[in-house]
Scaffold this active site. Structure first.
Site, short mmCIF file in Angstrom:
data_model
loop_
_atom_site.label_atom_id
_atom_site.label_comp_id
_atom_site.label_asym_id
_atom_site.label_seq_id
_atom_site.Cartn_x
_atom_site.Cartn_y
_atom_site.Cartn_z
N TYR A 113 0.84 -1.20 0.00
CA TYR A 113 0.00 0.00 0.00
C TYR A 113 0.88 1.26 0.00
O TYR A 113 0.67 2.17 -0.81
CB TYR A 113 -0.93 -0.03 1.21
CG TYR A 113 -1.94 1.10 1.25
CD1 TYR A 113 -3.05 1.09 0.41
CD2 TYR A 113 -1.77 2.18 2.11
CE1 TYR A 113 -3.98 2.14 0.43
CE2 TYR A 113 -2.68 3.22 2.14
CZ TYR A 113 -3.79 3.19 1.31
OH TYR A 113 -4.69 4.23 1.35
N LYS A 141 1.15 4.16 -3.01
CA LYS A 141 0.84 5.58 -2.78
C LYS A 141 2.08 6.46 -3.03
O LYS A 141 1.96 7.60 -3.48
CB LYS A 141 0.29 5.79 -1.37
CG LYS A 141 -1.08 5.12 -1.15
CD LYS A 141 -2.15 5.62 -2.11
CE LYS A 141 -3.54 5.10 -1.77
NZ LYS A 141 -4.58 5.56 -2.70
P1 NDP Z 1 -13.42 2.37 0.53
O1 NDP Z 1 -12.85 0.99 0.52
O2 NDP Z 1 -14.41 2.75 1.56
O3 NDP Z 1 -14.03 2.71 -0.92
C1 NDP Z 1 -13.27 2.44 -2.07
C2 NDP Z 1 -14.16 2.51 -3.28
O4 NDP Z 1 -13.35 2.24 -4.44
C3 NDP Z 1 -15.27 1.46 -3.25
O5 NDP Z 1 -16.45 1.99 -3.78
C4 NDP Z 1 -14.70 0.37 -4.14
O6 NDP Z 1 -15.66 -0.48 -4.72
C5 NDP Z 1 -13.99 1.19 -5.20
N1 NDP Z 1 -13.03 0.38 -5.93
C6 NDP Z 1 -12.00 -0.32 -5.42
N2 NDP Z 1 -11.41 -1.03 -6.39
C7 NDP Z 1 -12.07 -0.77 -7.54
C8 NDP Z 1 -11.93 -1.20 -8.87
N3 NDP Z 1 -10.99 -2.09 -9.24
N4 NDP Z 1 -12.78 -0.72 -9.81
C9 NDP Z 1 -13.76 0.17 -9.47
N5 NDP Z 1 -13.94 0.61 -8.21
C10 NDP Z 1 -13.10 0.14 -7.25
O7 NDP Z 1 -12.13 3.32 0.60
P2 NDP Z 1 -11.94 4.80 1.19
O8 NDP Z 1 -13.10 5.64 0.85
O9 NDP Z 1 -11.48 4.69 2.58
O10 NDP Z 1 -10.66 5.25 0.34
C11 NDP Z 1 -10.75 6.14 -0.76
C12 NDP Z 1 -9.34 6.59 -1.11
O11 NDP Z 1 -8.73 7.20 0.01
C13 NDP Z 1 -8.41 5.45 -1.52
O12 NDP Z 1 -7.56 5.89 -2.55
C14 NDP Z 1 -7.61 5.21 -0.26
O13 NDP Z 1 -6.36 4.61 -0.53
C15 NDP Z 1 -7.47 6.61 0.27
N6 NDP Z 1 -7.18 6.71 1.68
C16 NDP Z 1 -8.01 6.12 2.60
C17 NDP Z 1 -7.70 6.20 3.94
C18 NDP Z 1 -8.56 5.56 4.98
O14 NDP Z 1 -8.09 5.43 6.13
N7 NDP Z 1 -9.79 5.18 4.70
C19 NDP Z 1 -6.50 6.92 4.41
C20 NDP Z 1 -5.72 7.51 3.36
C21 NDP Z 1 -6.06 7.40 2.05
P3 NDP Z 1 -15.93 -1.96 -4.10
O15 NDP Z 1 -16.31 -1.75 -2.67
O16 NDP Z 1 -17.02 -2.46 -4.93
O17 NDP Z 1 -14.63 -2.70 -4.25
#
Ligand code: NDP
Length: 245
Positions: free
Chosen positions: A150, A154
């Site tokens: 991860y 990033k």
């Molecule tokens: P979630 O897991 O809550 O949501 C991620 C979303 O991305 C889901 O809707 C998921 O769909 C979708 N997704 C993942 N893989 C695919 C794919 N191959 N094709 C299409 N859609 C996809 O994540 P967060 O909201 O927490 O994270 C959002 C961003 O923020 C990410 O980039 C994460 O790395 C970053 N981030 C998050 C942190 C945290 O602590 N939450 C901290 C720092 C950064 P599905 O569920 O159907 O797979």
């Protein structure tokens, strides 16, 4: 500070859950036409119930061909892009498998590059400029236990952001990232639900708390908007000061 996106077309990846979903809804509230891209149809169905103006696109962004097919036409008219979709697979460094490595880089880095290419080609051809925000993490700049892959994705995304800013700037396309600390979405809960583990992190954050989804969305909206019109190539921490210490 009033931000409006009236007349703008936005695309948000990973818009089914968490930060991406909240960003799509906030953009729609600010007047943008929003294309919501994710891979679980049920999430798009519930998003449409909440916000009927959103245009849903169901595709697995890990599939280059399917993404090309789904976004080739509509993606060319986008003014504002948020590359938010990502996965987090946690494991000790010595146990990382090739599959975990490939899947993570495919979604967290390669898909962001691909969607950006589709959108930026359209922005360049139309000559209208645009703004792209990549959702990175504090993990791009600080080692976190069990986060080998991860963190590496990033870190790669931060450099992708900077090179895109360099090459797309002449077309008035700005590219920036936001780098949040932990947010208690489904992804955040995976790594940080245990209160003991959570406190080891919050104790290193000067503001003493994790970020709320809204904290991240507000920074995304700022970077997408003309309020940041001279900001290009930055990685903006939304981390309560974690990376500063
Ligand atoms: P979630 O897991 O809550 O949501 C991620 C979303 O991305 C889901 O809707 C998921 O769909 C979708 N997704 C993942 N893989 C695919 C794919 N191959 N094709 C299409 N859609 C996809 O994540 P967060 O909201 O927490 O994270 C959002 C961003 O923020 C990410 O980039 C994460 O790395 C970053 N981030 C998050 C942190 C945290 O602590 N939450 C901290 C720092 C950064 P599905 O569920 O159907 O797979």
């Amino acid at each position: 500070m009033e931000i409006t996106f009236a007349g703008k077309r936005a695309l948000v990846t990973g818009a089914g859950k968490g930060i991406g979903r909240a960003t799509a809804l906030a953009l729609a509230r600010c007047g943008a036409e929003v294309m919501a891209v994710t891979r679980t149809q049920a999430d798009l169905d519930s998003l449409l119930l909440e916000c009927p103006s959103v245009r849903p696109v169901c595709v697995d962004l890990g599939d280059w061909g399917a993404t090309e097919e789904a976004l080739r036409e509509a993606g060319r008219h986008v003014d504002l892009l948020v590359n938010n979709a990502a996965c987090a697979m946690l494991q000790p460094f010595l146990e990382v498998t090739p599959d975990q490595f490939d899947t993570s880089f495919n979604i967290n880095v390669k898909a962001a590059l691909h969607v950006s290419q589709i959108v930026a080609r359209g922005m360049k051809d139309r000559g209208t400029g645009g703004s792209i925000v990549n959702i990175s993490s504090q993990a791009s700049q600080c080692a976190l236990r069990d986060h080998t892959v991860y963190c590496a994705t990033k870190g790669a995304l931060d450099m992708l952001t900077k090179v895109m800013a360099l090459e797309l700037g002449p077309y008035q396309i700005r590219v920036n990232s936001v780098n949040p600390t932990v947010v208690m979405t489904e992804m955040g809960k995976l790594g940080w639900s245990d209160p003991n583990k959570a406190s080891t992190m919050t104790s290193r954050i000067p503001l003493g708390r994790f970020a709320e989804v809204e904290d991240v969305v507000n920074s995304i909206l700022f970077l997408l908007s003309d309020k940041s019109s001279m900001t290009n190539g930055v990685t903006l921490p939304v981390d309560g000061g974690f990376l500063a210490c």
